[in-house]
Design an enzyme around this catalytic site. Structure first.
Site, PDB file in Angstrom:
ATOM      1  N   ASP A 129      -4.721   7.906   2.679  1.00 14.95           N
ATOM      2  CA  ASP A 129      -4.389   6.672   3.289  1.00 14.95           C
ATOM      3  C   ASP A 129      -5.336   6.106   4.311  1.00 14.95           C
ATOM      4  O   ASP A 129      -6.034   6.992   5.016  1.00 14.95           O
ATOM      5  CB  ASP A 129      -3.038   6.938   3.751  1.00 14.95           C
ATOM      6  CG  ASP A 129      -2.244   5.435   4.129  1.00 14.95           C
ATOM      7  OD1 ASP A 129      -2.796   4.366   3.937  1.00 14.95           O
ATOM      8  OD2 ASP A 129      -1.345   5.807   4.844  1.00 14.95           O
ATOM      9  N   GLU A 130      -5.418   4.985   4.387  1.00 10.55           N
ATOM     10  CA  GLU A 130      -6.272   4.077   5.625  1.00 10.55           C
ATOM     11  C   GLU A 130      -7.763   4.640   5.463  1.00 10.55           C
ATOM     12  O   GLU A 130      -8.309   5.178   6.576  1.00 10.55           O
ATOM     13  CB  GLU A 130      -5.716   4.395   6.955  1.00 10.55           C
ATOM     14  CG  GLU A 130      -4.181   3.839   7.081  1.00 10.55           C
ATOM     15  CD  GLU A 130      -4.012   2.505   7.059  1.00 10.55           C
ATOM     16  OE1 GLU A 130      -5.183   1.707   7.000  1.00 10.55           O
ATOM     17  OE2 GLU A 130      -3.030   2.046   7.194  1.00 10.55           O
ATOM     18  N   GLN A 141      -9.716  -4.379   7.255  1.00 12.25           N
ATOM     19  CA  GLN A 141      -8.895  -3.771   8.608  1.00 12.25           C
ATOM     20  C   GLN A 141      -9.764  -2.649   9.353  1.00 12.25           C
ATOM     21  O   GLN A 141      -8.911  -1.988  10.055  1.00 12.25           O
ATOM     22  CB  GLN A 141      -7.753  -3.641   8.055  1.00 12.25           C
ATOM     23  CG  GLN A 141      -6.684  -4.702   7.624  1.00 12.25           C
ATOM     24  CD  GLN A 141      -5.294  -4.466   7.397  1.00 12.25           C
ATOM     25  OE1 GLN A 141      -4.572  -4.541   8.410  1.00 12.25           O
ATOM     26  NE2 GLN A 141      -5.086  -4.445   6.016  1.00 12.25           N
ATOM     27  N   ARG A 154      -0.455  -9.812  10.781  1.00 16.87           N
ATOM     28  CA  ARG A 154       0.786  -9.063  11.304  1.00 16.87           C
ATOM     29  C   ARG A 154       1.908 -10.153  11.241  1.00 16.87           C
ATOM     30  O   ARG A 154       2.983  -9.753  11.166  1.00 16.87           O
ATOM     31  CB  ARG A 154       0.835  -8.738  12.740  1.00 16.87           C
ATOM     32  CG  ARG A 154      -0.369  -7.798  13.110  1.00 16.87           C
ATOM     33  CD  ARG A 154      -0.645  -6.558  12.370  1.00 16.87           C
ATOM     34  NE  ARG A 154      -1.464  -6.913  10.933  1.00 16.87           N
ATOM     35  CZ  ARG A 154      -1.384  -6.030   9.865  1.00 16.87           C
ATOM     36  NH1 ARG A 154      -0.502  -5.138   9.708  1.00 16.87           N
ATOM     37  NH2 ARG A 154      -2.332  -6.384   9.174  1.00 16.87           N
ATOM     38  N   LYS A 167       0.668  -1.216   0.058  1.00 14.64           N
ATOM     39  CA  LYS A 167      -0.087   0.187   0.089  1.00 14.64           C
ATOM     40  C   LYS A 167       0.747   0.981   0.092  1.00 14.64           C
ATOM     41  O   LYS A 167       0.733   2.231  -0.845  1.00 14.64           O
ATOM     42  CB  LYS A 167      -0.752  -0.045   1.409  1.00 14.64           C
ATOM     43  CG  LYS A 167      -1.686   1.142   1.404  1.00 14.64           C
ATOM     44  CD  LYS A 167      -2.500   1.080   2.794  1.00 14.64           C
ATOM     45  CE  LYS A 167      -1.827   0.910   3.969  1.00 14.64           C
ATOM     46  NZ  LYS A 167      -0.917   2.104   4.444  1.00 14.64           N
ATOM     47  N   THR A 168       1.894   1.225   1.018  1.00 12.12           N
ATOM     48  CA  THR A 168       2.691   2.517   0.921  1.00 12.12           C
ATOM     49  C   THR A 168       3.325   2.632  -0.593  1.00 12.12           C
ATOM     50  O   THR A 168       3.841   3.815  -0.763  1.00 12.12           O
ATOM     51  CB  THR A 168       3.530   2.357   2.233  1.00 12.12           C
ATOM     52  OG1 THR A 168       2.860   2.058   3.292  1.00 12.12           O
ATOM     53  CG2 THR A 168       4.400   3.696   2.342  1.00 12.12           C
TER      54      THR A 168
END
Length: 742
Positions: free
Chosen positions: A233-234, A264, A610, A46-47
């Protein structure tokens, strides 16, 4: 714009930042026109997509840095994005509008402060000062804050603000019965009081800017002309007022790209609305939906288990994570069933020890719990066996008492109208200014519509003796410090202010064990000022960031809640406490029903994803909840894991390589207590047996292990009673049944 070495390998070649993207990532970067929703699963890059898209907009000449609005949820994410964009451009990008929702809105609001009744140098209040101000408002309204807690009222106000509701927009359906139905009245009075002291709280930053954009077309048009592209973002974590702010700004170019993962969305308790991402196509007709499903983090069994679990949710847009070729194999997900929570902590500790012996890094291990109280057992266990650890999410530097006090001095120096800060330090250190004197200052301030500082100046000559002298000295000092700041700078002036006010001397004279640490913190605070051009810039930074960077030396195991773990990754992740009532959390289910269950399942999905190499889920048949033992049954989420990708075991056989499972371990066919026949009521499935007497006697010199005190040597044996010298806990007298040979 000049091409950089990072952007292009050689003239005419494909840019390197595009060449390293997979096809889905590249589509997300190159689809620039119109609305775009990038559904980025955990570990899918994503980043990289966000930063490559940002750089691509600039390098393709579609916009200048100041024409792109990039919004993140944390300051850390904003710094990382700025650094990555600069690396692609091969130079710092000047004039970026890049930051958190609150930081960007604070920047906007300072340009338009007068339009909402504030001055540009308004103070941004932290949580403590918000509650103090609200307490004053409630007392003035005759509301008993012991019956109607200030913190509860503040939560109601922040909920109004998160939903974009000014006092005039709260409808009866959205109102609360707090304080006999007076919540809107209190909310209105609180807002008026904020204006009177030239302050805003965090909710106001977004609410005020959203109101300006909604009610003043010329302000909205200004930002439509300014921002040609918007990156978010997010997006799944946005609340309603953040959503409204973004949607208003996106009405201009409509070039909005939101990156997020509906699977998420785990922050509804702080206002996040999963519906914002689910209705993106409805809000922005014709939007391109791009799914990133190729995971570069976890192994195939972990991804299969996580995908199978989350597929049980109905409120999702849908995607399936698949591993990149390099991560196609790996260990199966382990599901361990244990007798009680103490054995669970011992099992986790033993596995950590084993992995460490095998060369694994402690920094790459994490224990992720659903509720904060669960960490205690793991902390005690890790201390007993000498494993260093850190609890993520501890007390923040800027929330410590001495730091709050020192910053109150700075705030008064920066803006004398800051009543809350002035009230905090007017008698700190003690100057003999009591409550009666302070009430007279408040009465004068209200009667003459002036700040508390101005009231103190007006009434100082009329005070008696020591109070008159001490108050006069304080006011003269502030005037002198304001003159000094222009001459000597904000760092030297602040250091002098803390010394000359008597504040540092107060802690030097304090004989408590905490005093030396408080003085060190004050010195660190002054050092931090040097990183900022002005005192005002530093105060804004602290109000917006409030982060405590935990730069712990050496490797440590991380202990944290599942909520705190979002965005992190580790080689090994332990997921204890997967039991009904604990996870999914019963209180959440009682309050939120089916919606809450789906969020709990998303939280489990976050925990699993994670893990890079191994995930270990555990449940205990008996768990100590605060002071009481409770029988438990495994979480429904364990039943939702695919049998083909998990390994079910009764206990960790690596707990001690040379020892058989202890009598208290839940191993099929080898457990104390009685398992009820299949098909019966699972809730009453366990009968807890007392710990049996030792079958083998202990002797002097035997090395033993105790679940609380760790390893030690037997020094004396007297029947069932033994004296043990533990390696870390010293000498203890115990019954032998609570010891295992090591």
């Amino acid at each position: 714009m000049a091409d950089s070495a990072e952007a292009h390998t050689h003239r005419g070649a494909e840019p390197a930042y595009l060449a390293r993207l997979n096809p889905e990532q590249r589509r997300a970067v190159e689809t620039l026109d119109g609305p775009v929703l990038v559904l980025a699963g955990a570990g899918t890059g994503k980043t990289r997509v966000l930063t490559a898209r940002f750089a691509h907009i600039l390098l393709s000449g579609r916009a200048w840095p100041g024409q792109v609005l990039a919004v993140t949820f944390t300051n850390k994410a904003a710094r990382e994005m700025a650094a990555r964009v600069a690396a692609i451009l091969d130079r710092p990008a000047e004039g970026l509008w890049l930051g958190t929702f609150h930081a960007l809105c604070a920047r906007m609001l300072r340009r338009h402060a007068e339009a909402v009744g504030l001055k540009p140098n308004f103070t941004i209040l932290d949580t403590d000062d918000q509650e103090r101000l609200l307490k004053q408002v409630m007392e003035a309204a005759g509301i008993d804050h012991r019956r109607w807690p200030v913190r509860a009222m503040m939560a109601i106000i922040q909920r109004f603000k998160d939903r974009g509701l000014t006092p005039g927009r709260v409808t009866p359906a959205e109102d609360s019965d707090f304080a006999g139905g007076r919540s809107v009245e209190i909310y209105h009075a609180y807002q008026q009081r904020l204006l009177a002291v030239n302050a805003a709280d965090f909710g106001d930053l977004l609410l005020s800017m959203t109101e300006l954009l909604r009610t003043q077309p010329e302000v909205l048009a200004e930002y439509h002309r300014k921002f040609r592209f918007i990156l978010v973002d997010e997006y799944q974590d946005t609340n309603l007022v953040q959503y409204l702010w973004l949607r208003l700004l996106a009405q201009g170019s409509k070039n909005i790209c939101c990156v997020g993962d509906d699977d998420q969305s785990i922050y509804s308790w702080r206002g996040a609305e999963i519906e914002n991402i689910l209705r993106f196509e409805k809000d922005f007709p014709g939007a391109a939906i791009i799914r990133l499903e190729r995971n570069y983090r976890s192994t195939a069994p972990i991804l299969a288990a996580a995908s199978h679990l989350i597929a049980n949710n109905e409120g999702r847009l849908g995607k399936t994570l698949r591993p990149a070729a390099a991560a196609s194999e790996g260990e199966k997900l382990q599901v361990i069933s244990l007798w009680d929570s103490d054995e669970e902590a011992r099992t986790v500790g033993a596995r950590i020890e084993q992995l460490r012996r095998e060369g694994e890094s402690l920094a790459e291990m994490a224990v992720l719990v659903r509720a904060g109280f669960q960490t205690r057992a793991f902390e005690e266990r890790l201390i007993a066996i000498g494993i260093p650890y850190r609890v993520v999410g501890g007390a923040k530097f800027y929330e410590r008492q001495e730091i709050r006090d020192a910053m109150a001095y700075m705030r008064v120096l920066q803006q004398p109208a800051d009543d809350l800060a002035f009230e905090r330090i007017i008698n700190l250190p003690r100057r003999g200014i009591g409550d009666t004197t302070l009430r007279s200052f408040h009465a004068h301030a209200r009667a003459h519509a002036v700040p508390l500082y101005a009231a103190a100046e007006a009434l100082q000559p009329a005070q008696k003796g020591r109070v008159r002298e001490a108050l006069g000295e304080l006011l003269r000092n502030f005037a002198r410090w304001r003159d000094q700041i222009a001459r000597d700078g904000h760092v030297a002036t602040t250091a002098a202010m803390l010394d000359e006010s008597g504040y540092t001397e107060m802690w030097k004279n304090d004989k408590s064990p905490e005093a030396p640490g408080r003085l060190e913190n004050l010195r660190e605070l002054v050092r931090a000022l040097a990183d900022f051009d002005s005192l005002g810039g530093f105060l804004d930074h602290v109000a917006l960031v409030m982060e405590n960077d935990e730069a712990a030396e050496g490797e440590r195991v991380s202990l944290m809640t599942l909520h705190a773990a979002k965005g992190l990754e580790f080689d090994t992740v332990f997921l204890p406490g997967w039991e009904e009532g604990l996870f999914p959390n019963q209180r959440a289910l009682d309050e939120g029903g089916a919606r809450a269950l789906e969020e709990e399942r998303r939280l489990a999905y976050v925990g699993l994803t994670r893990a890079r190499r191994r995930a270990i889920v555990s449940s205990a048949a008996n768990r100590r909840i605060y002071a009481n033992w409770q029988a438990s049954i495994p979480s429904r989420f364990i039943d939702e894991l695919p049998e083909s990708e998990i390994s079910r075991i009764g206990a960790d056989s690596a707990r001690r390589q040379h020892a058989a499972p202890a009598p208290g371990w839940f191993v099929p066919g080898q457990r104390p207590g009685r398992l009820i026949e299949a098909g019966s009521d699972r809730q009453g499935a366990w009968e807890v047996a007392p710990r049996p007497a030792r079958a083998e006697a202990l002797g002097v010199g035997d090395r033993v292990f105790h679940q609380k005190f760790g390893y030690g040597r037997v020094m004396l044996v007297d029947g069932e009673k033994v004296d043990v010298r533990f390696e870390k806990a010293g000498e203890k007298k115990l019954l032998d049944r609570f010891l295992d040979k090591a």
